[in-house]
Design an enzyme around this catalytic site. Structure first.
Site, short mmCIF file in Angstrom:
data_model
loop_
_atom_site.label_atom_id
_atom_site.label_comp_id
_atom_site.label_asym_id
_atom_site.label_seq_id
_atom_site.Cartn_x
_atom_site.Cartn_y
_atom_site.Cartn_z
N HIS A 1 -12.67 1.48 -3.23
CA HIS A 1 -12.37 2.77 -3.08
C HIS A 1 -11.03 2.89 -2.41
O HIS A 1 -10.46 3.96 -1.99
CB HIS A 1 -13.24 3.90 -2.67
N GLU B 1 -13.71 22.30 7.81
CA GLU B 1 -12.44 21.84 7.22
C GLU B 1 -11.57 22.95 6.75
O GLU B 1 -11.88 24.00 7.16
CB GLU B 1 -12.85 20.87 6.02
N ASP C 1 -16.06 12.92 3.05
CA ASP C 1 -16.54 14.09 2.12
C ASP C 1 -17.13 13.39 0.96
O ASP C 1 -17.70 14.09 0.09
CB ASP C 1 -15.23 14.62 1.67
C1 LIG Z 1 -13.01 10.06 -3.59
C2 LIG Z 1 -12.96 9.62 -2.34
C3 LIG Z 1 -12.99 10.36 -1.04
C4 LIG Z 1 -13.00 9.89 0.22
N1 LIG Z 1 -13.26 10.66 1.33
C5 LIG Z 1 -13.01 10.22 2.46
C6 LIG Z 1 -13.30 10.90 3.51
O1 LIG Z 1 -13.49 12.21 3.54
N2 LIG Z 1 -13.11 10.72 4.74
C7 LIG Z 1 -12.79 9.19 4.94
O2 LIG Z 1 -12.76 8.85 6.03
N3 LIG Z 1 -12.36 8.37 3.96
C8 LIG Z 1 -12.45 9.09 2.68
N4 LIG Z 1 -12.54 8.17 1.74
C9 LIG Z 1 -11.54 6.66 1.92
C10 LIG Z 1 -12.55 5.63 2.12
O3 LIG Z 1 -13.10 5.76 3.65
C11 LIG Z 1 -11.88 4.52 1.95
O4 LIG Z 1 -11.70 4.46 0.43
C12 LIG Z 1 -12.63 3.16 2.38
O5 LIG Z 1 -11.80 2.07 1.96
C13 LIG Z 1 -14.06 2.99 1.91
O6 LIG Z 1 -14.15 2.69 0.59
P1 LIG Z 1 -14.90 1.33 0.27
O7 LIG Z 1 -16.32 1.22 0.72
O8 LIG Z 1 -14.87 1.31 -1.18
O9 LIG Z 1 -14.21 0.21 0.81
P2 LIG Z 1 -12.92 -0.92 0.21
O10 LIG Z 1 -12.11 -0.07 -0.42
O11 LIG Z 1 -13.99 -1.73 -0.80
O12 LIG Z 1 -12.54 -1.72 1.48
C14 LIG Z 1 -11.67 -1.07 2.22
C15 LIG Z 1 -11.09 -2.15 3.36
O13 LIG Z 1 -12.14 -2.43 4.14
C16 LIG Z 1 -12.67 -3.86 3.95
N5 LIG Z 1 -13.82 -3.86 3.99
C17 LIG Z 1 -14.82 -3.35 2.87
N6 LIG Z 1 -16.00 -3.73 3.36
C18 LIG Z 1 -16.09 -4.47 4.70
C19 LIG Z 1 -16.74 -4.79 5.56
N7 LIG Z 1 -18.37 -4.92 5.29
N8 LIG Z 1 -16.50 -5.38 6.59
C20 LIG Z 1 -15.23 -5.67 6.97
N9 LIG Z 1 -14.23 -4.99 6.10
C21 LIG Z 1 -14.69 -4.68 4.96
C22 LIG Z 1 -11.88 -4.26 2.52
O14 LIG Z 1 -11.48 -5.68 2.60
C23 LIG Z 1 -10.66 -3.13 2.72
O15 LIG Z 1 -9.62 -3.83 3.37
C24 LIG Z 1 -12.34 8.62 0.20
C25 LIG Z 1 -12.06 7.64 -0.84
C26 LIG Z 1 -12.41 8.21 -1.81
C27 LIG Z 1 -12.06 7.41 -3.28
#
Ligand SMILES: Cc1cc2nc3c(=O)[nH]c(=O)nc-3n(C[C@H](O)[C@H](O)[C@H](O)COP(=O)(O)OP(=O)(O)OC[C@H]3O[C@@H](n4cnc5c(N)ncnc54)[C@H](O)[C@@H]3O)c2cc1C
Ligand SMILES: *[C@@H]1O[C@H](CO)[C@@H](O)[C@H](O)[C@H]1NC(C)=O
Ligand SMILES: *[C@@H]1O[C@H](CO)[C@@H](O)[C@H](O)[C@H]1NC(C)=O
Ligand SMILES: *[C@@H]1O[C@H](CO)[C@@H](O)[C@H](O)[C@H]1NC(C)=O
Length: 521
Positions: free
Chosen positions: A100, A272, A161
């Site tokens: 994401h 918020e 969120d």
């Molecule tokens: C609809 C939506 C709502 C959101 N709302 C919020 C919010 O309210 N508050 C907020 O803070 N964020 C929010 N986000 C952002 C979110 O925190 C980031 O997108 C974050 O990257 C988490 O997504 P993911 O688990 O898919 O991680 P990814 O996108 O898969 O990874 C994010 C980064 O972290 C690294 N990574 C992933 N897993 C690990 C691991 N286990 N160890 C070390 N590194 C790792 C990846 O290599 C990459 O660099 C939102 C995103 C979306 C799409």
């Protein structure tokens, strides 16, 4: 054609020999060298398209392989393997949570993507007691953590969120939402982690043990290690939530009330706010949730102002305490200066509230409006400049909501730990501001990116002192400016834990150096 035939021949040869020397492996040999690793899970060399995509839908870089780890050891063996190839290989490794990210941060061009959601060997385990906690895999979705902990009437304290994000993914950023003012971001609510470093070492860390790695990895953008397990602090979960929205016609009373509530007695559990510019646009607001919650229409309230501000808050309660909750809420509301006809509230279960964005996701998916480009911009802005920022941006640079909500709410610095890697302003109160646009059509992408750029350029020129959250920089000077005085520490930690810059290349902070590759024979 010829090359891939050669590749297969080599693969059979290597498998026949049973062992591969890891030095001097050229790019073409990558799948072959990976196939020999003794794993509980497996590599996939096809179906790479998912790993090449993310929620942003703006950048796409295919890896050469995807690891579906069957154990933490699989992750360690893979990273160690790449580490031992040293500078003879350009291979990098990206942990992919739920993908994401917005601009390719979880991708690894020509490298290995680790599908963290496959890591099921780390079983979720709830530990009730005086200081309850849950141990969860780094690849676990927060929605699953909530499901499991609710069985014990417990829940994590600090949220995002949206819950279809992984534990490791949000802990690598910060994890912020309306609870952050009380509990700090999610990275302030972790007791311990298990991490695979860029050398392939498996390290348990906490504020007491290997504390430097612990703090480095929190908000560390995946630069120092892969979080395979996290111990997350829990609290008793409420059954119900009173969910309230009120509208303001002017920014000053809106933000003054938000700030007052941060320190009020028996204050709300979640605070918020959002900015509504030209409210026709709000119809596309994916975040407006599962009830007919459009705060403007729900209130039959028709002000003339182009820009409105919506304060959103909740109070947790159990049914038998409804009267007390009601009194506390009324006492708080009586101190606020919103426009009275705009008050709107509803009572929902704790799960319904926390998972609210998912309801909107399902609606948007049904309309084909979820898997579209998301040129989001997330900023952290000091309290001292938020008015200057608002005056220029809301109504001037931005003339409408541009197909997505604009979040704006304050948090307190005292709930953040300055030993972590996350970058925040130097003031006690700062604002989280999110421009969460969906772009429907190519012109819309350009238009939104252009507006983002205008916001950033204005902020730089006017010395607003913004920091990006979920940062999107491409050059080292930009990253240096982002980290400021903390750049040296950040860089030093990189040298310690991931000296070859193997991990999370999609953040574009460090470039893996490599010697020129020997041609494969
Ligand atoms: C609809 C939506 C709502 C959101 N709302 C919020 C919010 O309210 N508050 C907020 O803070 N964020 C929010 N986000 C952002 C979110 O925190 C980031 O997108 C974050 O990257 C988490 O997504 P993911 O688990 O898919 O991680 P990814 O996108 O898969 O990874 C994010 C980064 O972290 C690294 N990574 C992933 N897993 C690990 C691991 N286990 N160890 C070390 N590194 C790792 C990846 O290599 C990459 O660099 C939102 C995103 C979306 C799409
Ligand atoms: C964006 O999403 C569409 C539809 O799912 C997909 O075909 C396209 O490849 C994606 N683009 C990028 C850059 O990821
Ligand atoms: C963190 O904050 C403490 C207390 O305010 C201060 O003494 C310390 O120097 C800060 N450390 C860093 C790394 O900024
Ligand atoms: C983010 O980075 C991409 C790729 O470099 C760039 O095209 C885009 O304009 C950037 N977006 C913002 C908001 O900075």
């Amino acid at each position: 054609m010829k090359k891939s035939l050669l590749q297969y021949l080599k693969l059979f040869l290597l498998l026949g020999l049973g062992r591969v020397t890891t030095m001097h492996v050229a790019k073409q040999d990558v799948p072959a060298s990976l196939v020999t690793l003794p794993l509980d899970g497996h590599f996939s060399f096809h179906d790479l398209s998912t790993a090449a995509r993310d929620f942003g839908n703006l950048s796409s870089s295919p890896p050469v392989a995807v690891l579906h780890p069957g154990s933490v050891a699989d992750i360690a063996i893979t990273v160690r393997h790449v580490f031992l190839m040293g500078h003879h290989s350009t291979l990098t490794v990206a942990a992919r949570g739920h993908g994401h990210s917005l601009y390719g941060q979880s991708q690894a061009a020509g490298g290995i993507v680790i599908r963290m959601e496959s890591l099921r060997s780390v079983r979720m385990q709830v530990h009730p007691g005086a200081s309850p906690y849950v141990d969860a895999s780094g690849g676990e979705l927060w929605i699953n953590v909530l499901d499991e902990t609710l069985k014990y009437r417990l829940a994590p304290k600090s949220w995002t969120d949206y819950l279809h994000l992984t534990v490791g993914g949000t802990l690598s950023n910060a994890g912020v939402s309306g609870q952050t003012f009380r509990h700090g971001p999610q990275i302030s609510n972790v007791n311990e982690m298990e991490i695979v470093t860029g050398r392939g070492d498996v390290v348990t860390c906490s504020p007491e043990q290997n504390s430097d790695l612990f703090h480095a990895a929190l908000g560390g953008l995946g630069q120092f290690g892969i979080i395979t397990r996290a111990r997350i602090a829990l609290e008793p979960a409420p059954q119900m939530v009173r969910w309230i929205r009120v509208l303001y016609l002017d920014f000053t009373s809106f933000t003054e009330d938000q700030e007052m509530l941060l320190s009020a007695e028996k204050t709300f559990d979640y605070i918020e706010g959002f900015v509504i510019i030209n409210r026709e646009g709000i119809l596309n607001n994916w975040r407006s949730s599962f009830n007919p919650q459009d705060p403007v229409r729900a209130s039959q309230f028709e002000p003339d102002e182009e820009v409105l501000f919506c304060l959103e808050m909740t109070k947790n309660f159990n049914p038998e305490e409804a009267d007390t909750m009601e009194q506390e809420v009324n006492a708080l509301l009586s101190q606020l200066r919103y426009t009275p006809p705009s008050l709107f509230h509803t009572d929902v279960t704790y799960m319904e509230f926390l998972d609210r964005v998912h309801y909107s996701e399902m609606k948007l998916r049904a309309k084909g409006m979820w898997e579209v480009p998301h040129p989001w911009l997330n900023l952290i802005i000091p309290r001292s400049t938020i008015h200057k920022f608002a005056r220029e941006v809301f109504g001037k640079i931005l003339k409408d909501n541009n197909n997505g909500p604009i979040l704006l709410y304050p948090v307190s610095r005292s709930r953040w730990d300055n030993r972590t890697s996350v970058v925040i302003p130097d003031e006690e109160i700062f604002y989280l501001v999110g421009f969460l646009s969906s772009a429907l059509g190519p012109q819309s992408v350009e238009h939104t990116l252009n507006l983002n750029m205008q916001i950033i350029e204005f902020s730089n020129k006017a010395s607003i002192g913004v920091k990006q959250y979920l940062p999107n920089y491409t050059t080292e000077p930009e990253w240096k400016a982002h980290y400021g005085a903390r750049w040296d520490t950040f860089q030093q930690r990189k040298t310690t834990y991931d000296p070859l810059a193997i991990l999370a290349p999609g953040q574009r902070i460090f470039q893996k150096a490599s010697a020129s590759l020997p041609l494969s024979s």
